[in-house]
Design an enzyme around this catalytic site. Structure first.
Site, PDB file in Angstrom:
ATOM      1  N   GLU A   1       0.691  -1.340  -0.104  1.00  0.00           N
ATOM      2  CA  GLU A   1       0.095   0.045  -0.055  1.00  0.00           C
ATOM      3  C   GLU A   1       0.921   1.203  -0.112  1.00  0.00           C
ATOM      4  O   GLU A   1       0.409   2.459   0.239  1.00  0.00           O
ATOM      5  CB  GLU A   1      -1.078   0.030   1.240  1.00  0.00           C
ATOM      6  CG  GLU A   1      -1.805  -1.146   1.176  1.00  0.00           C
ATOM      7  CD  GLU A   1      -2.965  -1.400   2.181  1.00  0.00           C
ATOM      8  OE1 GLU A   1      -2.755  -0.458   3.217  1.00  0.00           O
ATOM      9  OE2 GLU A   1      -3.530  -2.280   2.353  1.00  0.00           O
TER      10      GLU A   1
ATOM     11  N   GLU B   1      -7.923  -0.331  14.264  1.00  0.00           N
ATOM     12  CA  GLU B   1      -8.732  -1.414  13.640  1.00  0.00           C
ATOM     13  C   GLU B   1      -8.311  -2.685  14.051  1.00  0.00           C
ATOM     14  O   GLU B   1      -7.099  -3.233  13.930  1.00  0.00           O
ATOM     15  CB  GLU B   1      -8.511  -0.830  12.169  1.00  0.00           C
ATOM     16  CG  GLU B   1      -9.143  -1.997  11.203  1.00  0.00           C
ATOM     17  CD  GLU B   1      -8.971  -1.456   9.629  1.00  0.00           C
ATOM     18  OE1 GLU B   1      -8.560  -2.298   8.788  1.00  0.00           O
ATOM     19  OE2 GLU B   1      -8.604  -0.519   9.484  1.00  0.00           O
TER      20      GLU B   1
ATOM     21  N   ASP C   1     -13.035  -4.473  11.141  1.00  0.00           N
ATOM     22  CA  ASP C   1     -12.781  -4.999   9.640  1.00  0.00           C
ATOM     23  C   ASP C   1     -12.918  -6.351   9.409  1.00  0.00           C
ATOM     24  O   ASP C   1     -14.155  -6.729   9.019  1.00  0.00           O
ATOM     25  CB  ASP C   1     -11.412  -4.549   9.168  1.00  0.00           C
ATOM     26  CG  ASP C   1     -11.061  -4.859   7.697  1.00  0.00           C
ATOM     27  OD1 ASP C   1     -11.898  -5.181   7.167  1.00  0.00           O
ATOM     28  OD2 ASP C   1      -9.702  -5.059   7.463  1.00  0.00           O
TER      29      ASP C   1
ATOM     30  N   LYS D   1     -15.561  -1.993   3.048  1.00  0.00           N
ATOM     31  CA  LYS D   1     -14.932  -2.510   1.912  1.00  0.00           C
ATOM     32  C   LYS D   1     -16.034  -3.076   1.025  1.00  0.00           C
ATOM     33  O   LYS D   1     -16.839  -4.010   1.156  1.00  0.00           O
ATOM     34  CB  LYS D   1     -13.747  -3.721   2.388  1.00  0.00           C
ATOM     35  CG  LYS D   1     -12.683  -3.066   2.928  1.00  0.00           C
ATOM     36  CD  LYS D   1     -11.788  -3.977   3.467  1.00  0.00           C
ATOM     37  CE  LYS D   1     -10.525  -3.449   4.215  1.00  0.00           C
ATOM     38  NZ  LYS D   1      -9.578  -4.438   4.599  1.00  0.00           N
TER      39      LYS D   1
ATOM     40  N   SER E   1      -5.609  -4.041  -0.498  1.00  0.00           N
ATOM     41  CA  SER E   1      -4.286  -3.937  -0.605  1.00  0.00           C
ATOM     42  C   SER E   1      -3.914  -4.305  -2.196  1.00  0.00           C
ATOM     43  O   SER E   1      -3.011  -3.803  -2.640  1.00  0.00           O
ATOM     44  CB  SER E   1      -3.620  -4.918   0.236  1.00  0.00           C
ATOM     45  OG  SER E   1      -3.988  -6.353  -0.003  1.00  0.00           O
TER      46      SER E   1
END
Length: 431
Positions: free
Chosen positions: A206, A286, A313, A338, A368
Site C-alpha cells: 500500500e 482497527e 474490519d 470495503k 491491498s
C-alpha cells in the site's frame, strides 16, 4: 434518455499486485457506459463474501478470474439486459437472488460487485452527474480525513512487524488538499528518518515503508520523529491510527507477537493497546482483536471506547448482520467499509447507514490489491462518512483516489467541508 441496460461485458485485468481481477463495463441504451474494477484483499476475514478464483494452477498460479468473467458475460448479462440501471436496489437484489448463496459463492462477489458498481456509474453518466452526487444527492459535501498508511507490516510486507498498518491522520488541516499535503510531507520526512537510521526504505503493498524493525512500537517512534521533522505537532495536528490485523496473529485463543517473543490472552492484548494509547497520540485502532473474539472486543470497547475509535474490519466485514450484533453487544464503535467484503453497492450503503444511525463511524477503505478505479473516493463523499483509508501518498493505485478527492473538493467549491476533528463522532469526548 434510457437507463435500460443494453450490454454487460466483463474481462480479466490486473490489480496493483500483478494478480488478476475483474473489470466490468455496463452500457445503457442511451449509449452511456459505466466501468468498474474490483479490488482484492491480502488479509481477508473468514466471514467475507467469496471472491471467485479459477484455481487453475497453469494460469496466474490459480488466481485467474475467468470463471467470474464468464458468470458476468453469460448468467448475469442474460438476466440483466433490459434492466433499469437507475434502480440500484432492485438490480442488486436481482444479482443476489441470481447467485442464491449466503456468501455469493456461485457467481462470485467479485462478479456481482463489478456489475453493481458499473451499473451505478452508467446511470450516473446517463443523468450527467458525478458518481458522488448521483449516490449522495445534494447533501454530499464532506471531504474525508485520510488514514495514510505510511508504514506497512504483517501481511502487507515481509520480515517486518507483527502489525499490518501504521497510519497518520491530518485532523488539524483546514481542507482535504491541505491534509493531503501534510501527509505527503510527513511521508517524505519518514523516508529520510528511516534511511538515516540505516533501515531499508522498501515499500509494501500500500505504499508504506516496510523496514525490518526490532519491536512493534518502533514504527511509532519513527513516525513521531517524522511528524516533528516535517514541522507538525503530533497529538494536535496529526494523530496516529493502527491496523494490527490481529486475526493474522491469533492462534489457539492467544495472540502471538513473534517480533517480541510474547503470547498474550485477550485481556493482555487489550492492556497492550491501552498502554500504547497512553504513550502515543493514537486516535483509531482497527481489528485490535481477532474476528471472532467477541468477549475481547467488548472488553476493548469498555477500556478504550470512550477515548478512541475502535474499527471492525475482519470483525464486521461490511456485513449488516454482524454490525447489528456488534452494536447490540457494545463491541467496537466503528466499521470499516470495503465494497468487496459484502459484494454489492446496496449492501455497502446499508451498512454505512446502519452505522451512522447507531452513532458509529464508517471508514471507507481500499484493499491491498487495488487499481486505477476511484469509486471509493466518490463513495466516501456520497455518504459523508468523513474518513477514507486508501494507503500512502505513493503508488498510482493509491494516489488515484486522493487525486479524485482533490477534484471533488474543487468541484464542490465553498460547499466542501473537510471532516477534520469532527470525523470521530463515535467517541463521546472527541478531539
Amino acid at each position: 434518455m434510457s437507463t435500460l441496460i443494453e450490454a454487460i461485458i466483463a474481462r480479466e485485468v490486473l490489480d496493483s499486485r500483478g494478480n488478476p481481477t475483474i473489470e466490468v463495463d455496463v452500457r445503457l441504451e442511451s449509449g452511456d457506459v459505466g466501468r468498474a474494477i474490483v479490488p482484492s484483499g491480502a488479509s481477508t476475514g473468514a466471514h467475507e463474501a467469496l471472491e471467485l478464483r479459477d484455481g487453475d494452477k497453469s494460469r496466474y498460479n490459480g488466481k485467474g478470474v475467468l470463471k467470474a468473467v464468464q458468470a458476468v458475460n453469460e448468467d448475469i448479462a442474460e438476466a440483466l439486459i433490459g434492466f433499469d440501471a437507475a434502480d440500484q436496489i432492485a438490480l442488486d437484489n436481482e444479482l443476489i437472488a441470481l447467485d442464491g448463496t449466503p456468501n455469493k459463492s456461485k457467481l462470485g462477489a467479485n462478479a456481482i460487485l463489478g456489475v453493481s458498481l458499473a451499473a451505478a456509474k452508467a446511470a450516473a453518466a446517463a443523468f450527467g452527474l458525478p458518481l458522488y452526487r448521483y449516490l449522495g444527492g445534494v447533501y454530499a459535501h464532506v471531504l474525508p480525513v485520510p488514514m495514510m498508511n505510511i508504514m506497512n507490516g504483517g501481511q502487507h510486507a515481509t520480515n517486518s512487524t507483527d502489525f499490518q498498518e501504521f497510519m497518520i491522520m491530518p485532523v488539524g488541516a483546514d481542507s482535504f488538499r491541505e491534509g493531503l499535503r501534510w501527509g505527503a510531507e510527513i511521508y517524505h520526512a519518514l523516508k529520510k528518518v528511516i534511511h538515516d537510521r540505516g533501515f531499508s526504505t522498501t515499500v509494501g503493498d500500500e505504499g508504506g515503508f516496510a523496514p525490518s524493525l526490532p519491536t512493534n512500537d518502533a514504527p511509532l517512534q519513527l513516525i513521531m520523529e517524522a511528524i516533528e521533522k516535517a514541522g507538525y505537532r503530533p497529538g494536535e495536528q496529526i494523530y496516529i491510527a493502527l491496523d494490527p490485523a490481529t486475526t493474522e496473529i491469533y492462534e489457539d485463543g492467544k495472540y502471538h507477537l513473534k517480533r517480541e517473543g510474547r503470547v498474550l490472552t485477550s485481556a493482555e492484548m487489550v492492556d497492550y493497546w491501552v498502554d500504547l494509547v497512553n504513550r502515543y497520540p493514537i486516535i483509531s485502532i482497527e481489528d485490535g482483536l481477532a474476528e471472532d473474539d467477541w468477549e475481547g472486543w467488548q472488553l476493548l470497547r469498555s477500556k478504550l471506547g470512550h477515548k478512541i475509535q475502535l474499527v471492525g474490519d475482519d470483525f464486521l466485514v461490511t456485513n449488516v448482520q454482524r454490525l447489528r450484533r456488534a452494536i447490540d453487544a457494545r463491541a467496537a464503535n466503528s466499521i470499516l467499509i470495503k465494497l468487496n467484503q459484502i459484494g454489492s453497492l446496496t449492501e455497502t450503503l446499508s451498512a454505512i447507514q446502519l452505522a451512522q444511525r447507531s452513532g458509529w463511524t464508517a471508514v471507507v477503505s481500499h484493499r491491498s490489491g487495488e487499481s486505477e478505479d476511484v469509486t471509493i473516493a466518490d463513495l466516501v463523499v456520497a455518504t459523508n462518512a468523513g474518513q477514507i483509508k486508501t494507503g500512502a501518498p505513493a503508488r498510482t493505485d493509491r494516489i488515484a483516489k486522493y487525486n479524485q478527492l482533490l477534484r471533488i473538493e474543487e468541484e464542490l467549491g465553498s460547499a466542501a467541508q473537510y471532516a477534520g476533528r469532527n470525523a470521530f463522532t463515535s467517541i463521546p469526548h472527541p478531539l
